[in-house]
Design a protein around this motif. Structure first.
Motif, PDB file in Angstrom:
ATOM      1  N   TYR A  47      -2.247   7.259   7.483  1.00  0.00           N
ATOM      2  CA  TYR A  47      -1.332   7.912   6.615  1.00  0.00           C
ATOM      3  C   TYR A  47      -1.370   7.231   5.348  1.00  0.00           C
ATOM      4  N   ARG A  48      -2.309   6.480   5.000  1.00  0.00           N
ATOM      5  CA  ARG A  48      -2.715   5.812   3.722  1.00  0.00           C
ATOM      6  C   ARG A  48      -3.003   6.616   2.674  1.00  0.00           C
ATOM      7  N   ARG A  56       0.838  -1.114   0.131  1.00  0.00           N
ATOM      8  CA  ARG A  56       0.000   0.041  -0.014  1.00  0.00           C
ATOM      9  C   ARG A  56       0.801   1.304   0.130  1.00  0.00           C
ATOM     10  N   TRP A  57       0.180   2.357  -0.449  1.00  0.00           N
ATOM     11  CA  TRP A  57       1.060   3.622  -0.472  1.00  0.00           C
ATOM     12  C   TRP A  57       0.801   4.686   0.680  1.00  0.00           C
ATOM     13  N   TYR A  58       1.725   4.974   1.273  1.00  0.00           N
ATOM     14  CA  TYR A  58       1.409   5.860   2.273  1.00  0.00           C
ATOM     15  C   TYR A  58       2.359   7.217   2.230  1.00  0.00           C
ATOM     16  N   ARG A  77      -1.880   2.831  10.625  1.00  0.00           N
ATOM     17  CA  ARG A  77      -1.373   2.916   9.263  1.00  0.00           C
ATOM     18  C   ARG A  77      -2.400   3.628   8.738  1.00  0.00           C
ATOM     19  N   ARG A  78      -3.820   3.457   8.903  1.00  0.00           N
ATOM     20  CA  ARG A  78      -4.861   4.047   8.183  1.00  0.00           C
ATOM     21  C   ARG A  78      -4.681   5.409   7.853  1.00  0.00           C
TER      22      ARG A  78
END
Length: 123
Positions: A66-67, A29-31, A63-64
């Motif tokens: 920063y996604r 995933r991209w952050y 992390r959500r």
């Protein structure tokens, strides 16, 4: 039938996998580039037994905020435009003043200052 197999990442593919335009790729995933290191290395730390499973679940959930969020569906070549988490209402960022003050439940992104200005993903 159109199905594609999905496999788990190998141990050497965990954590930060790459990046482009300042965005970082972490475990598929991209952050945001300002995502804290403990969130980036959470799965590596779990496998190395530096953290327990409950801590890992909490870090992965964090992390959500920063996604990067999709702006549109992927085109015919597979390219997809992404949106900063602050613009998507998932975080607050000092670069984007209009995102500040949305509440303490959202992570506060504090990008590192740069003499050339913000990274492309942050513009």
């Amino acid at each position: 039938m159109g199905y594609k197999p999905v496999y788990d990442y190998r141990a050497d593919q965990l954590g930060r996998q790459g990046g482009t335009q300042g965005a970082i790729l972490v475990e598929g995933r991209w952050y945001c580039p300002s995502m804290p290191e403990p969130l980036i290395t959470a799965t590596i730390d779990l496998h190395a037994e530096r953290i327990d499973r409950e801590t890992w679940v909490r870090l992965i959930a964090a992390r959500r905020g920063y996604r990067l969020m999709p702006k549109q569906n992927a085109d015919d070549e597979g390219y997809q435009r992404m949106m900063c988490p602050a613009d998507a209402g998932k975080a607050q960022c000092s670069i984007k003043q209009h995102t500040m003050g949305r509440g303490i439940h959202l992570p506060l992104i504090d990008p590192e200052p740069s003499p050339v200005g913000p990274l492309k993903v942050c513009r």
